[in-house]
Design a protein around this motif. Structure first.
Motif, PDB file in Angstrom:
ATOM      1  N   ARG A 136      30.625-121.818  24.013  1.00  0.00           N
ATOM      2  CA  ARG A 136      31.689-120.813  24.101  1.00  0.00           C
ATOM      3  C   ARG A 136      32.938-121.278  23.350  1.00  0.00           C
ATOM      4  NH1 ARG A 136      33.763-116.638  27.124  1.00  0.00           N
ATOM      5  NH2 ARG A 136      31.757-116.336  28.135  1.00  0.00           N
ATOM      6  N   GLU A 137      33.299-122.546  23.561  1.00  0.00           N
ATOM      7  CA  GLU A 137      34.477-123.082  22.888  1.00  0.00           C
ATOM      8  C   GLU A 137      34.277-123.106  21.372  1.00  0.00           C
ATOM      9  OE1 GLU A 137      37.436-123.917  24.230  1.00  0.00           O
ATOM     10  OE2 GLU A 137      36.633-123.001  26.045  1.00  0.00           O
ATOM     11  N   GLU A 138      33.070-123.477  20.926  1.00  0.00           N
ATOM     12  CA  GLU A 138      32.784-123.531  19.489  1.00  0.00           C
ATOM     13  C   GLU A 138      32.886-122.142  18.859  1.00  0.00           C
ATOM     14  OE1 GLU A 138      28.966-125.270  19.053  1.00  0.00           O
ATOM     15  OE2 GLU A 138      29.609-127.305  19.626  1.00  0.00           O
ATOM     16  N   ILE A 139      32.339-121.116  19.543  1.00  0.00           N
ATOM     17  CA  ILE A 139      32.373-119.753  19.005  1.00  0.00           C
ATOM     18  C   ILE A 139      33.812-119.257  18.897  1.00  0.00           C
ATOM     19  CG2 ILE A 139      31.769-117.348  19.535  1.00  0.00           C
ATOM     20  CD1 ILE A 139      29.141-118.395  20.717  1.00  0.00           C
ATOM     21  N   ILE A 140      34.593-119.501  19.931  1.00  0.00           N
ATOM     22  CA  ILE A 140      35.987-119.044  19.922  1.00  0.00           C
ATOM     23  C   ILE A 140      36.799-119.763  18.857  1.00  0.00           C
ATOM     24  CG2 ILE A 140      38.114-119.003  21.309  1.00  0.00           C
ATOM     25  CD1 ILE A 140      36.348-118.500  23.762  1.00  0.00           C
ATOM     26  N   ARG A 142      35.826-120.859  15.979  1.00  0.00           N
ATOM     27  CA  ARG A 142      35.554-120.380  14.623  1.00  0.00           C
ATOM     28  C   ARG A 142      35.800-118.884  14.485  1.00  0.00           C
ATOM     29  NH1 ARG A 142      30.017-122.010  16.131  1.00  0.00           N
ATOM     30  NH2 ARG A 142      28.809-120.145  16.699  1.00  0.00           N
ATOM     31  N   GLY A 143      36.533-118.293  15.435  1.00  0.00           N
ATOM     32  CA  GLY A 143      36.951-116.903  15.321  1.00  0.00           C
ATOM     33  C   GLY A 143      36.010-115.898  15.924  1.00  0.00           C
ATOM     34  N   GLY A 144      34.979-116.336  16.588  1.00  0.00           N
ATOM     35  CA  GLY A 144      34.049-115.404  17.215  1.00  0.00           C
ATOM     36  C   GLY A 144      34.605-114.884  18.529  1.00  0.00           C
ATOM     37  N   TYR A 145      33.849-113.995  19.139  1.00  0.00           N
ATOM     38  CA  TYR A 145      34.321-113.386  20.385  1.00  0.00           C
ATOM     39  C   TYR A 145      33.196-113.369  21.418  1.00  0.00           C
ATOM     40  CZ  TYR A 145      35.619-109.940  23.861  1.00  0.00           C
ATOM     41  OH  TYR A 145      35.889-109.320  25.047  1.00  0.00           O
ATOM     42  N   LEU A 146      33.576-113.665  22.652  1.00  0.00           N
ATOM     43  CA  LEU A 146      32.702-113.504  23.812  1.00  0.00           C
ATOM     44  C   LEU A 146      33.528-112.871  24.926  1.00  0.00           C
ATOM     45  CD1 LEU A 146      30.731-116.886  23.899  1.00  0.00           C
ATOM     46  CD2 LEU A 146      29.725-114.616  23.631  1.00  0.00           C
ATOM     47  N   PRO A 147      32.916-112.006  25.729  1.00  0.00           N
ATOM     48  CA  PRO A 147      33.661-111.440  26.865  1.00  0.00           C
ATOM     49  C   PRO A 147      34.153-112.563  27.772  1.00  0.00           C
ATOM     50  CG  PRO A 147      31.571-110.299  26.557  1.00  0.00           C
ATOM     51  CD  PRO A 147      31.536-111.490  25.666  1.00  0.00           C
ATOM     52  N   CYS A 263      19.989-114.027  25.764  1.00  0.00           N
ATOM     53  CA  CYS A 263      20.798-115.245  25.622  1.00  0.00           C
ATOM     54  C   CYS A 263      21.593-115.444  26.909  1.00  0.00           C
ATOM     55  CB  CYS A 263      21.728-115.105  24.422  1.00  0.00           C
ATOM     56  SG  CYS A 263      22.998-116.380  24.310  1.00  0.00           S
ATOM     57  N   ALA A 264      21.599-116.677  27.413  1.00  0.00           N
ATOM     58  CA  ALA A 264      22.292-116.968  28.673  1.00  0.00           C
ATOM     59  C   ALA A 264      23.806-116.920  28.534  1.00  0.00           C
ATOM     60  CB  ALA A 264      21.865-118.348  29.186  1.00  0.00           C
ATOM     61  N   LEU A 265      24.311-116.809  27.301  1.00  0.00           N
ATOM     62  CA  LEU A 265      25.759-116.801  27.087  1.00  0.00           C
ATOM     63  C   LEU A 265      26.293-115.390  26.851  1.00  0.00           C
ATOM     64  CD1 LEU A 265      28.232-118.651  26.882  1.00  0.00           C
ATOM     65  CD2 LEU A 265      27.800-118.836  24.432  1.00  0.00           C
ATOM     66  N   CYS A 266      25.684-114.666  25.894  1.00  0.00           N
ATOM     67  CA  CYS A 266      26.190-113.336  25.554  1.00  0.00           C
ATOM     68  C   CYS A 266      25.334-112.203  26.114  1.00  0.00           C
ATOM     69  CB  CYS A 266      26.308-113.185  24.040  1.00  0.00           C
ATOM     70  SG  CYS A 266      24.709-113.086  23.185  1.00  0.00           S
ATOM     71  N   GLY A 267      24.130-112.515  26.573  1.00  0.00           N
ATOM     72  CA  GLY A 267      23.268-111.492  27.149  1.00  0.00           C
ATOM     73  C   GLY A 267      22.480-110.684  26.162  1.00  0.00           C
ATOM     74  N   GLN A 268      22.624-110.952  24.847  1.00  0.00           N
ATOM     75  CA  GLN A 268      21.903-110.192  23.832  1.00  0.00           C
ATOM     76  C   GLN A 268      20.507-110.770  23.608  1.00  0.00           C
ATOM     77  OE1 GLN A 268      24.979-108.628  20.628  1.00  0.00           O
ATOM     78  NE2 GLN A 268      25.302-110.804  20.999  1.00  0.00           N
ATOM     79  N   LEU A 269      19.611-109.914  23.156  1.00  0.00           N
ATOM     80  CA  LEU A 269      18.256-110.341  22.847  1.00  0.00           C
ATOM     81  C   LEU A 269      18.167-110.828  21.416  1.00  0.00           C
ATOM     82  CD1 LEU A 269      16.306-107.393  24.530  1.00  0.00           C
ATOM     83  CD2 LEU A 269      16.574-109.700  25.430  1.00  0.00           C
ATOM     84  N   GLY A 270      17.150-111.632  21.141  1.00  0.00           N
ATOM     85  CA  GLY A 270      16.869-112.017  19.761  1.00  0.00           C
ATOM     86  C   GLY A 270      17.261-113.425  19.393  1.00  0.00           C
ATOM     87  N   GLU A 272      18.417-117.654  21.134  1.00  0.00           N
ATOM     88  CA  GLU A 272      18.667-118.530  22.272  1.00  0.00           C
ATOM     89  C   GLU A 272      20.133-118.921  22.282  1.00  0.00           C
ATOM     90  OE1 GLU A 272      16.017-121.828  22.132  1.00  0.00           O
ATOM     91  OE2 GLU A 272      14.204-120.597  22.054  1.00  0.00           O
ATOM     92  N   ILE A 273      20.558-119.561  23.364  1.00  0.00           N
ATOM     93  CA  ILE A 273      21.961-119.902  23.530  1.00  0.00           C
ATOM     94  C   ILE A 273      22.465-120.819  22.417  1.00  0.00           C
ATOM     95  CG2 ILE A 273      21.429-121.810  25.109  1.00  0.00           C
ATOM     96  CD1 ILE A 273      24.047-121.186  26.560  1.00  0.00           C
ATOM     97  N   LYS A 274      21.608-121.710  21.936  1.00  0.00           N
ATOM     98  CA  LYS A 274      22.044-122.651  20.896  1.00  0.00           C
ATOM     99  C   LYS A 274      22.354-121.945  19.574  1.00  0.00           C
ATOM    100  CE  LYS A 274      17.306-123.673  19.504  1.00  0.00           C
ATOM    101  NZ  LYS A 274      16.265-124.701  19.338  1.00  0.00           N
ATOM    102  N   ASP A 275      21.793-120.722  19.382  1.00  0.00           N
ATOM    103  CA  ASP A 275      22.020-119.969  18.144  1.00  0.00           C
ATOM    104  C   ASP A 275      23.023-118.835  18.331  1.00  0.00           C
ATOM    105  OD1 ASP A 275      20.023-121.500  16.796  1.00  0.00           O
ATOM    106  OD2 ASP A 275      18.493-120.285  17.811  1.00  0.00           O
ATOM    107  N   CYS A 276      23.685-118.797  19.486  1.00  0.00           N
ATOM    108  CA  CYS A 276      24.587-117.674  19.793  1.00  0.00           C
ATOM    109  C   CYS A 276      25.784-117.638  18.840  1.00  0.00           C
ATOM    110  CB  CYS A 276      25.072-117.776  21.238  1.00  0.00           C
ATOM    111  SG  CYS A 276      26.054-116.351  21.762  1.00  0.00           S
ATOM    112  N   GLN A 277      26.099-116.434  18.340  1.00  0.00           N
ATOM    113  CA  GLN A 277      27.249-116.234  17.461  1.00  0.00           C
ATOM    114  C   GLN A 277      28.317-115.368  18.114  1.00  0.00           C
ATOM    115  OE1 GLN A 277      27.460-117.787  14.442  1.00  0.00           O
ATOM    116  NE2 GLN A 277      25.520-118.775  15.052  1.00  0.00           N
ATOM    117  N   GLY A 278      28.144-115.033  19.390  1.00  0.00           N
ATOM    118  CA  GLY A 278      29.114-114.187  20.066  1.00  0.00           C
ATOM    119  C   GLY A 278      28.738-112.724  19.985  1.00  0.00           C
TER     120      GLY A 278
END
Length: 769
Positions: A136-140, A142-147, A263-270, A272-278
C-alpha cells in the motif's frame, strides 16, 4: 484427508462417479420468494433417506468465504449457515434422518494437524497484514491510489474450535433453527434430526460414521437405506466405502481449481497482491472493497456416487486364480488401506508415493502381483496383517531409487518445455499435466533441495537433514518405522471401528522410506486401553498459538505468553517451514514442537480453579441431541415418557423411528419458557447416549462398456442428475412399478398422485416380493 490431489485424480480416472445436482429454485411472487416444496419427489430422480452434514465444511466457507464479501458480524454468519443447510436440504430432501455433526475434541493424532493449521493461519495472517501495508505504501508513494484502509476487526477462524464462545453460540443458534424448520417446513415434519455439536468428542465425519455403523449393527437396519453425506474432504470417500453400504452418495461443491480470486489489497480480479497497481481514483468514496470487483455467483453442487465407484473398483480389483476365495468387500478394505500411504490427516505420506505420479495405481498393481504370495488380504474388520503389508512395502522399496530419478527427470523436462517459447504438436500430448504446472509456475526461484533424492546417498542425506541422525543408526530408523506402523493400525481402526486410542499420535514430522519397512510383523500389538479425550479448553491450549489466546480464560492465556510459564516453549512466536521438496509454504512441513501431555496437564492444574461457571460448562463434554416434530411417529411416545416418574434409559421403539435404536435420556427442560417466541412448543429435544441404531436390493449397474476408458479422454463434463436420459417423467403404471419402496410410500400419501395413477391398493410390505 491430507491429499489435495486425490479428488482430482479420482474424478479423472473414474469420471462416471460424478453427476451435477439438479436444484430447484424458489419462485418470486410480488417480491416475496416462495420456498421450494421439499415434500415433492427429488428432481435428481433418486430418493435419499438420510442426510449427514459434516458441519465444519459448512461453517468455514460461511464465516470467511474466499469468493464473496465476508459477513459483517456473527449474526450474518449464522444466517449464512442456515441458508446453506436449507439449500442442501432442498437438493437432497432426506425422508428419514438429518444428522448434523460439528467437530468436537479430536484425538491427539488429529490435534497435531490442527495445531499446524492454526499456527500457520496465525503466521500467515500477520505476514499478509505486513505485506498489505508495505505494498500500500509503495503504491501511494509512486502516485497510485487505493481506497482508505478500513480499520475492522479481522475474523479469526481459529474460533471454529471446540470450547470457544463462538462454537457455544453456534450450537444454540442451530437448536433454534432446527426447531423453526420442524414447526414451519412441511419437508421436515417426519424427519428425525440429530445435532452433535462441538461438546461431543470426535471429528464430525467420524461421529457420522459411528452413527452409520451402529445402524448397520442392528437387526432392524434396512440395507436399502440411501445415505447422502455432505463434505469436501477426500477422506469422506474412503469412509463411505468403509461402511460397505450399497447406496452411499457424497454431495459437495463443484471443485474449480482455476477459479479467480480477488487481490487481497484492492479486491480486483486478475492479479495477486504482489502485482497490485491500485485502483482508479473515481472509486474514491466506496468503502466496500469487493462491491464492484467481485462477481458473486452461487456455487454448484455435485454428487459423488460411491455405488458407481464400487463398480469401477470391482473391475479393477477382481483377481482370478487366487489361492483363497475372492471377496470384493475385503478387497475394498485393502484399497482404502493402501490409499493411506499417499497421505492422510494423521501420518505424513511416504517420500516415494505421490498421488500425481500414479502412486495408487502403483500400489494396486503391486498388490495384485504379490497377493499370490501373501495368501490373503491385508486387512480384516479394521485390523492389519503386518506381514503381508511388509511384502507390499518391500516391493515399493525396490522401485524407490527409480521413482526418485524419474521424478527429477519429469521436473527437468517440464522446466525445459515451460521455458520454450514455441510448443510443437508433440508437446501437446501431456497438455493436462503441463497446464496444472504452468498455472503454478512464476518467476520465483525453485527452493533449494539439500536432500536430492535423485542422487546416490539420498537415504543418508534424508535422515541427516530431516531427523539429524545418521542413516547407520538402525535403532532410530526402526523407532520411526514402528511409530508409522502403529499409525497405520490406528488409522484403519479409526475408519472401521472408531477411536482406538485418544492419546496416540505420530511423534515425527517426516515418514520413513518404504524400503525401511523390515521385520514389522511384531512391531505392534495393541493400543493402551481406557484413554480419554481432552476437554475442550485443554484442546485449545494444545492447538492454539498465543495470538489466538483471547479465546481462552485470562490465566490460561498467560501460560502461552508469560515468561515464567512452564510450557512457554509450546507457543513459539515464529517457526520454520520446511518446503520438503515443494514450492509453496502451505505445502511444506511446519516444524512445531509437539505438546507434552503430562507437562500440559501439570501446568493447567494450577489454573483450573480460575474457571467461571460458564467456562466450566464450555469445558464439559456433551451428547447428541435428538429433535422431533409434532407429527413424528415417536412424538407421542416421548410425550408420554415425560408424564412418567422414571424414564431414564428408555429404549427407542425402532418401529416408531425409521428403525433407529438407542437409549433415551430425556432433557429435564425440553421446552425453554423464556424462548417461546422462537422455540415452538410442539417438539422436544432429547439427549441421546449410546445410540444403536427388508429384502436387500443390489443397486442397478450404471457403467457401460465405453465408460471404462472415458477417464483417458478430454474434455469431460459430468452429466446432470442421476438419470443420463433426462426427459419429463410420465407417471404411468409401468413407471410406478419401477419406483423404489420409499418413493411408492410417498406417492401413496399424496392424494393427487394417487388419483393420477388410479392406484389405491395397500402399500406392499418391505419384505414382500
Amino acid at each position: 484427508m491430507g491429499v489435495p490431489a486425490f479428488f482430482r485424480w479420482l474424478s479423472r480416472k473414474y469420471p462416471s462417479i460424478i453427476v451435477h445436482s439438479v436444484e430447484e429454485k424458489g419462485k418470486e411472487c410480488n417480491g416475496v420468494r416462495i420456498p421450494v416444496d421439499t415434500t415433492k419427489p427429488n428432481p435428481n430422480e433418486v430418493e435419499f433417506d438420510n442426510l449427514y452434514l459434516d458441519m465444519n465444511g459448512i461453517i468455514h466457507p460461511c464465516t470467511h468465504p474466499e469468493d464473496k464479501p465476508a459477513p459483517k458480524n456473527e449474526d450474518e454468519m449464522m444466517v449464512a449457515i442456515f441458508e446453506y443447510i436449507d439449500r442442501l436440504f432442498n437438493i437432497v430432501r432426506p425422508r428419514r434422518v438429518l444428522y448434523m455433526a460439528i467437530d468436537g475434541v479430536a484425538p491427539r493424532a488429529k490435534m497435531n494437524q490442527q495445531r499446524s493449521r492454526r499456527f500457520r493461519a496465525s503466521k500467515e495472517g500477520v505476514e499478509l497484514a505486513e505485506e498489505k501495508h508495505r505494498i500500500r505504501e509503495e503504491i501511494i508513494q509512486r502516485g497510485g491510489y487505493l481506497p482508505p484502509d478500513e480499520i475492522k476487526e479481522r475474523f479469526d477462524s481459529n474460533c471454529i474450535t471446540p470450547g470457544t464462545e463462538f462454537m457455544d453460540n453456534l450450537a444454540q443458534c442451530l437448536r433454534y433453527y432446527v426447531a423453526d424448520r420442524l414447526s414451519n417446513d412441511p419437508g421436515w415434519k417426519s424427519v428425525t434430526v440429530f445435532l452433535s455439536d462441538a461438546s461431543v468428542p470426535g471429528e464430525g465425519e467420524h461421529k457420522i460414521m459411528d452413527f452409520i455403523r451402529r445402524q448397520r449393527a442392528q437387526p432392524n437396519h434396512d440395507p436399502n437405506t440411501h445415505h447422502c453425506l455432505c463434505g469436501a474432504d477426500a477422506d469422506l470417500i474412503m469412509l463411505g466405502l468403509a461402511t460397505h453400504e450399497p447406496n452411499f452418495t457424497i454431495i459437495r461443491e463443484e471443485f474449480k481449481p482455476n477459479k479467480p480470486r480477488p487481490c487481497a489489497l484492492c479486491g480486483q480480479l486478475g492479479h495477486e497482491i504482489k502485482d497490485c497497481q491500485g485502483t482508479a481514483r473515481e472509486k474514491q468514496g466506496q468503502h466496500d472493497e469487493f462491491a464492484d470487483t467481485m462477481p458473486v455467483s452461487e456455487q454448484e453442487f455435485i454428487f459423488i456416487r460411491l455405488s458407481v465407484l464400487r463398480e469401477y473398483l470391482a473391475r479393477e480389483l477382481t483377481m482370478a486364480s487366487l489361492p483363497f476365495p475372492f471377496d470384493f468387500e475385503r478387497s475394498i478394505d485393502d484399497w482404502v488401506f493402501m490409499c493411506f500411504f499417499v497421505g492422510n490427516d494423521f501420518l505424513p505420506h511416504l517420500p516415494s508415493l505421490e498421488i500425481r505420479e500414479g502412486a495408487i495405481d502403483r500400489l494396486v498393481n503391486i498388490y495384485k502381483d504379490v497377493v499370490h504370495k501373501t495368501g490373503g488380504y491385508l486387512t480384516q474388520n479394521g485390523y492389519v496383517n503386518l506381514e503381508r503389508v511388509e511384502m507390499i512395502m518391500q516391493a515399493v522399496g525396490v522401485a524407490e531409487d527409480n521413482i526418485f530419478k524419474k521424478r527429477k527427470e519429469d521436473d527437468v523436462r517440464f522446466l525445459s518445455r515451460a521455458n520454450s517459447s514455441s510448443a510443437g504438436p508433440s508437446d501437446r500430448t501431456d497438455s493436462r499435466g503441463m497446464k496444472r504446472k504452468a498455472d503454478d509456475s512464476d518467476s520465483e526461484p525453485e527452493p533449494e533441495d539439500n536432500v536430492r533424492l535423485w542422487e546416490e546417498g539420498w537415504k543418508q542425506r534424508y535422515y541427516k537433514t530431516k531427523f539429524d541422525v545418521d542413516v547407520t543408526d538402525e535403532d532410530f530408523r526402526q523407532r520411526v518405522v514402528k511409530s508409522y506402523v502403529e499409525g497405520l493400525c490406528w488409522v484403519l481402526r479409526y475408519y472401521y471401528q472408531g477411536c482406538a486410542s485418544w492419546k496416540w499420535y505420530f511423534p515425527f514430522h517426516y515418514a520413513p522410506f518404504a524400503s525401511d519397512f523390515k521385520d514389522i510383523k511384531g512391531m505392534f500389538t495393541d493400543f493402551e486401553k481406557g484413554t480419554k479425550p481432552f476437554k475442550p479448553l485443554e484442546q485449545l491450549m494444545s492447538v492454539f498459538p498465543a495470538a489466538s489466546g483471547n479465546f481462552l480464560p485470562q490465566t490460561w492465556r498467560n501460560l502461552m505468553t508469560g515468561p515464567d510459564s512452564s510450557i512457554i516453549d509450546f507457543y513459539p512466536d515464529d517457526f520454520a517451514i520446511d518446503l520438503n521438496g515443494k514450492k509453496y509454504a502451505w505445502q511444506g512441513v511446519a516444524l512445531l514442537p509437539f505438546v507434552d501431555e503430562r507437562r500440559l496437564r501439570a501446568a493447567l492444574a494450577d489454573v483450573y480453579p480460575d474457571l467461571t461457571p460458564e467456562e466450566v460448562k464450555r469445558n464439559s463434554l456433551g451428547s447428541d441431541v435428538l429433535f422431533l416434530g409434532k407429527s413424528h411417529p415417536l412424538f407421542d411416545f416421548i410425550q408420554e415418557l415425560y408424564r412418567t416418574e422414571s424414564h431414564e434409559g428408555t429404549e427407542i421403539p425402532p418401529e416408531l423411528c425409521h428403525g433407529i435404536q438407542g437409549t433415551l435420556n430425556l432433557d429435564d427442560d425440553p421446552i425453554l419458557p423464556d424462548k417461546e417466541s422462537v422455540w415452538p412448543d410442539n417438539h422436544f429435544h432429547v439427549i441421546i447416549k449410546c445410540l444403536f441404531l427388508f429384502i436387500f436390493r443390489i443397486p442397478s449397474k450404471v457403467l457401460k462398456p465405453g465408460d471404462w476408458e472415458k477417464g483417458n479422454r478430454e474434455p469431460w463434463r459430468p452429466q446432470l442428475g442421476f438419470n443420463p436420459n433426462r426427459q419429463q417423467a410420465h407417471l404411468d403404471q409401468s413407471s410406478f412399478r419401477a419406483l423404489s419402496y420409499q418413493h411408492i410410500c410417498y406417492i401413496l400419501h399424496n392424494q393427487a398422485l394417487i388419483d393420477l395413477v388410479g392406484h389405491s391398493s395397500p402399500v406392499p410390505h418391505a419384505n414382500s416380493s
